[in-house]
Motif scaffolding. Structure first.
Motif, short mmCIF file in Angstrom:
data_model
loop_
_atom_site.label_atom_id
_atom_site.label_comp_id
_atom_site.label_asym_id
_atom_site.label_seq_id
_atom_site.Cartn_x
_atom_site.Cartn_y
_atom_site.Cartn_z
N ARG A 159 0.89 -1.36 0.23
CA ARG A 159 -0.04 0.13 0.07
C ARG A 159 0.70 1.30 -0.01
O ARG A 159 0.53 2.22 -0.66
N THR A 160 2.02 1.23 0.61
CA THR A 160 2.86 2.40 0.94
C THR A 160 3.36 2.78 -0.37
O THR A 160 3.62 3.81 -0.79
N THR A 161 3.87 1.77 -1.31
CA THR A 161 4.33 1.91 -2.69
C THR A 161 3.55 1.98 -3.58
O THR A 161 4.01 1.86 -4.92
N LEU A 162 2.12 1.88 -3.52
CA LEU A 162 1.27 1.61 -4.65
C LEU A 162 1.35 2.78 -5.69
O LEU A 162 1.09 2.54 -6.87
N PRO A 163 1.51 4.16 -5.19
CA PRO A 163 1.55 5.20 -6.17
C PRO A 163 2.80 4.92 -7.24
O PRO A 163 2.78 5.23 -8.48
N LYS A 164 3.73 4.61 -6.83
CA LYS A 164 5.01 4.16 -7.42
C LYS A 164 4.64 3.08 -8.44
O LYS A 164 5.08 3.39 -9.77
N ALA A 165 4.12 2.10 -8.13
CA ALA A 165 3.84 0.93 -8.91
C ALA A 165 2.78 1.30 -10.13
O ALA A 165 2.96 1.11 -10.91
N THR A 166 1.60 2.25 -9.61
CA THR A 166 0.82 2.99 -10.54
C THR A 166 1.57 3.68 -11.58
O THR A 166 1.12 3.59 -12.71
N GLU A 167 2.37 4.52 -11.01
CA GLU A 167 3.26 5.33 -12.04
C GLU A 167 3.80 4.53 -13.06
O GLU A 167 3.79 4.59 -14.47
N GLU A 168 4.47 3.42 -12.62
CA GLU A 168 5.05 2.41 -13.53
C GLU A 168 3.95 1.53 -14.41
O GLU A 168 4.16 1.43 -15.82
N PHE A 169 2.92 1.42 -13.92
CA PHE A 169 1.65 0.80 -14.80
C PHE A 169 1.19 1.79 -15.67
O PHE A 169 1.01 1.23 -16.91
N TYR A 170 1.10 2.96 -15.25
CA TYR A 170 0.81 4.12 -16.55
C TYR A 170 1.61 4.00 -17.58
O TYR A 170 1.40 4.26 -18.65
N ARG A 171 2.99 4.23 -17.27
CA ARG A 171 3.99 4.40 -18.24
C ARG A 171 3.86 3.06 -19.38
O ARG A 171 3.97 2.99 -20.47
N LEU A 172 3.60 1.83 -18.64
CA LEU A 172 3.48 0.69 -19.52
C LEU A 172 2.28 0.69 -20.53
O LEU A 172 2.45 0.54 -21.68
N LYS A 173 1.05 1.38 -19.97
CA LYS A 173 0.11 1.36 -20.95
C LYS A 173 -0.05 2.43 -21.68
O LYS A 173 -0.74 2.37 -22.83
N ALA A 174 0.55 3.47 -21.42
CA ALA A 174 0.83 4.69 -22.05
C ALA A 174 1.64 4.52 -23.38
O ALA A 174 1.46 5.50 -24.29
N ARG A 175 2.77 3.73 -23.31
CA ARG A 175 3.48 3.64 -24.34
C ARG A 175 3.01 3.30 -25.82
O ARG A 175 3.47 4.16 -26.69
N GLU A 176 2.02 2.48 -25.84
CA GLU A 176 1.22 2.48 -27.14
C GLU A 176 -0.27 2.22 -26.87
O GLU A 176 -0.72 1.26 -25.90
N VAL A 177 -1.12 3.02 -27.38
CA VAL A 177 -2.59 3.12 -26.99
C VAL A 177 -3.35 3.00 -28.30
O VAL A 177 -3.18 3.52 -29.27
N LEU A 178 -4.28 2.28 -28.00
CA LEU A 178 -5.21 2.05 -29.04
C LEU A 178 -6.65 2.91 -29.09
O LEU A 178 -7.14 2.84 -27.62
N VAL A 179 -6.87 3.62 -29.86
CA VAL A 179 -8.17 4.41 -29.96
C VAL A 179 -8.97 3.91 -30.98
O VAL A 179 -8.63 4.06 -32.14
N ALA A 180 -9.81 3.38 -30.71
CA ALA A 180 -11.01 2.59 -31.46
C ALA A 180 -12.20 3.18 -31.65
O ALA A 180 -12.91 3.68 -30.65
N GLY A 181 -12.72 3.28 -33.08
CA GLY A 181 -14.07 3.98 -32.91
C GLY A 181 -15.34 2.85 -33.16
O GLY A 181 -15.17 1.71 -32.38
N THR A 182 -16.24 2.78 -34.02
CA THR A 182 -17.31 2.06 -34.14
C THR A 182 -17.67 1.71 -35.28
O THR A 182 -17.07 2.15 -36.31
N ASP A 183 -18.62 0.60 -35.47
CA ASP A 183 -19.04 0.59 -36.83
C ASP A 183 -19.87 1.56 -37.47
O ASP A 183 -20.54 1.54 -38.52
N GLU A 184 -20.11 2.55 -36.79
CA GLU A 184 -20.60 3.82 -37.26
C GLU A 184 -19.73 4.86 -37.90
O GLU A 184 -18.49 4.64 -37.49
N ALA A 185 -20.26 5.84 -38.32
CA ALA A 185 -19.05 6.88 -38.99
C ALA A 185 -18.61 7.72 -37.90
O ALA A 185 -19.57 8.13 -37.21
N GLU A 186 -17.40 8.04 -38.01
CA GLU A 186 -16.78 8.92 -37.10
C GLU A 186 -15.55 9.74 -37.59
O GLU A 186 -15.19 9.34 -38.54
N ARG A 187 -15.55 10.77 -36.94
CA ARG A 187 -14.46 11.84 -37.14
C ARG A 187 -13.23 11.72 -36.22
O ARG A 187 -13.56 12.11 -35.23
N PHE A 188 -11.96 11.27 -36.65
CA PHE A 188 -10.93 11.25 -35.72
C PHE A 188 -9.91 12.73 -35.80
O PHE A 188 -9.50 12.64 -37.13
#
Length: 531
Positions: A376-405
């Protein structure tokens, strides 16, 4: 033994543990005598077959062997009284390692009944389903805390995460009430817990929901229509709880989703974690298990410090990529600090003391409490590492409807991606906004945009020195790419993947045309079946 062949020595040691009859014949300590017909409790062990001598513990690891072999008193499963109105046979489950089934209450509510012990026999190739390899893999079950799932509900409640409330029972050796599944469960220690699947199970922590569905069904709806949205804030809270508990087995099949209709008409899907078999995992404390942990990154041990964040989260990577796509760094860190305040010393101590059987608490309770407090004490540090891992490559998906990116390269620290439903509302374009997040190239290397079906538009602009790569996958249908952006350097930062025909390209200096005659670029794994 020749010192040049240490691995062969380890295998021979494991082979010495092999035996034809592996599992305990009955969980009762004294199983040679008949269980009285009206017995309401029994003295049992979860798995005394995991006991090992000094050499076995040295090479395979002590794991939680003492907890598995420690006699405890459990109630005998009585299908008439286990829940109000009683339980009846539903269907046999399809788990590869756990004996499981669904039982149904008088009110139609369904419950999961599954063995605490596991058998990985069916997960192995046929050529390995014998001898020391099978025995060694079976032995690894002792790395799991057999009663760990009983500790989680109080912790999840304090954290504000929906949860099941499993209860442990012993199944009579002459049980017949489970119909064709009866023989498989006789003499075993089991967990009984609520299932959060289907409208008949909307109660308790999901009261007020309009629907309950599994991940594959929810993802199908999410990608079919912009009406359906995954609750990223609730998901990151649940995932940080997973990380704190050392629960590495959080693949998409371990989640249910509760639907809540918003005033805007959108349906917000909130995650409901299930199946806590791998919390508090303790694996790399033997010579052989330590070697395996170096080869299999997901087998991370629950100890005072966090081990590989990538390893802890590998099994959940598919679901993380989809559910965390809109969650910014600030939400990760704010949630970590909130959890620190909610998971107090008193909450931890009470959860462990009340969750573990008394005898097992004496063996493992103080160590578990100390480890939870340290993590619990070091959870923020682990969370920062988790964010960096997930932020490295990010998927932004639309839908089967029409969208503007819309991709706006605003400055060297902010590339903003926005997704709008088409056609835009002329009087209030903001009402068409479906998604928006700012990406800093210090954290994010690549943003992948998937238009899926529908006639989609991709508009990229801005002049900067630094920016993430933007990969555009138009998907089936006629799509438009307009790229007027500029980024310093020789490498082009906008890449367009689609078929060579039926698209409109207005390229700029950053555009790299990756169109082809094949439709491979249209592939998109919606539910995890393509992995």
């Amino acid at each position: 033994m020749n010192p040049r062949y240490p691995f062969a020595f380890l295998l021979l040691t494991a082979a010495s543990c092999s035996r034809d009859t592996y599992f305990q014949p009955d969980a009762r300590v004294d199983f040679t005598s008949a269980l009285p017909a009206r017995a309401d409790s029994a003295r049992v062990t979860a798995g005394r077959h995991y006991r090992r001598g000094p050499s076995g513990r040295f090479f395979l690891g002590p794991h939680y062997r003492r907890a598995w072999a420690e006699p405890i008193t459990l109630p005998v499963l009585d299908l008439q009284t286990a829940v109000p109105g009683g339980l009846k046979f539903g269907k046999i489950g399809g788990g590869f390692q756990t004996i499981s089934m669904t039982v149904v209450g008088a009110d139609g509510r369904s419950y999961a009944l599954r063995s605490i012990d596991k058998d990985p026999y069916r997960t192995l190739p046929k050529a390995l389903r014998q001898g020391f390899i099978l025995t060694t893999v079976r032995d690894a079950t002792s790395a799991g805390m057999p009663y760990g799932a009983l500790v989680v509900p109080a912790l999840a409640e304090a954290a504000g995460v929906p949860h099941t409330t499993p209860r442990a029972f012993y199944v009579r050796p002459d049980e017949n009430g489970l119909e064709e599944a009866s023989e498989r469960f006789r003499g075993k220690v089991v967990l009984l817990e609520e299932k959060f699947e289907g409208k008949q199970n909307i109660t308790g922590p999901v009261a007020g929901a309009q629907d309950l569905e599994e991940s594959d069904d929810v993802l199908a709806e999410r990608y079919a229509s912009a009406k359906h949205v995954l609750d990223g804030d609730a998901y990151i809270r649940a995932r940080l709880l997973d990380l704190w508990l050392g629960d590495w087995d959080r693949h998409e099949g371990q989640w249910s989703w509760a639907a809540y209709t918003q005033p805007t008409g959108r349906v917000l899907w909130k995650p409901v974690p299930q199946d806590r078999d791998q919390v508090f995992f303790r694996f790399d404390d033997g010579v052989l298990s330590w070697l395996v942990s170096k080869l299999v990154a997901k087998f991370r041990t629950f100890r005072l410090h966090y081990e590989s964040i990538e390893g802890y989260t590998r099994n959940a990577a598919f679901m993380d990529e989809r559910a965390l796509a809109a969650v910014p760094r600030a939400t990760y860190l704010r949630t970590a600090h909130e959890l620190q305040l909610q998971l107090t010393d008193a909450v931890i101590e009470q959860a462990v003391r009340q969750g573990l059987p008394r005898e097992v608490y004496q063996l493992e309770g103080p160590r578990m409490i100390a480890t939870l407090k340290a993590r619990r004490t070091t959870l923020p540090k682990a969370t920062e590492e988790f964010y960096r891992l997930k932020a490295r490559e990010v998927l932004v998906a639309g839908t089967d409807e029409a969208e503007r990116f819309v991709v706006q390269r605003l400055n060297d620290t902010a590339t903003v991606v926005s997704v709008y439903a088409l056609p835009l509302r002329k009087k209030d374009p903001a009402a068409s906004l479906l998604y928006q997040r700012s990406f800093n190239p210090a954290y994010t290397h690549t943003v992948r945009l998937h238009g899926l079906q529908g006639k989609d538009e991709f508009v990229v602009s801005g002049e900067v020195r630094r920016s993430p790569f933007v990969e555009v996958y138009g998907g089936p249908g006629e799509d438009l790419l307009q790229d007027s952006s500029r980024v310093a350097g020789l490498r082009k930062r906008t890449r367009f993947f689609d078929t060579s025909r039926n698209n409109v390209l207005e390229p700029g200096p950053e555009t790299k045309d990756r169109t082809a005659h094949s439709v491979l670029s249209h592939a998109f794994d919606r539910d995890g079946s393509g992995r």
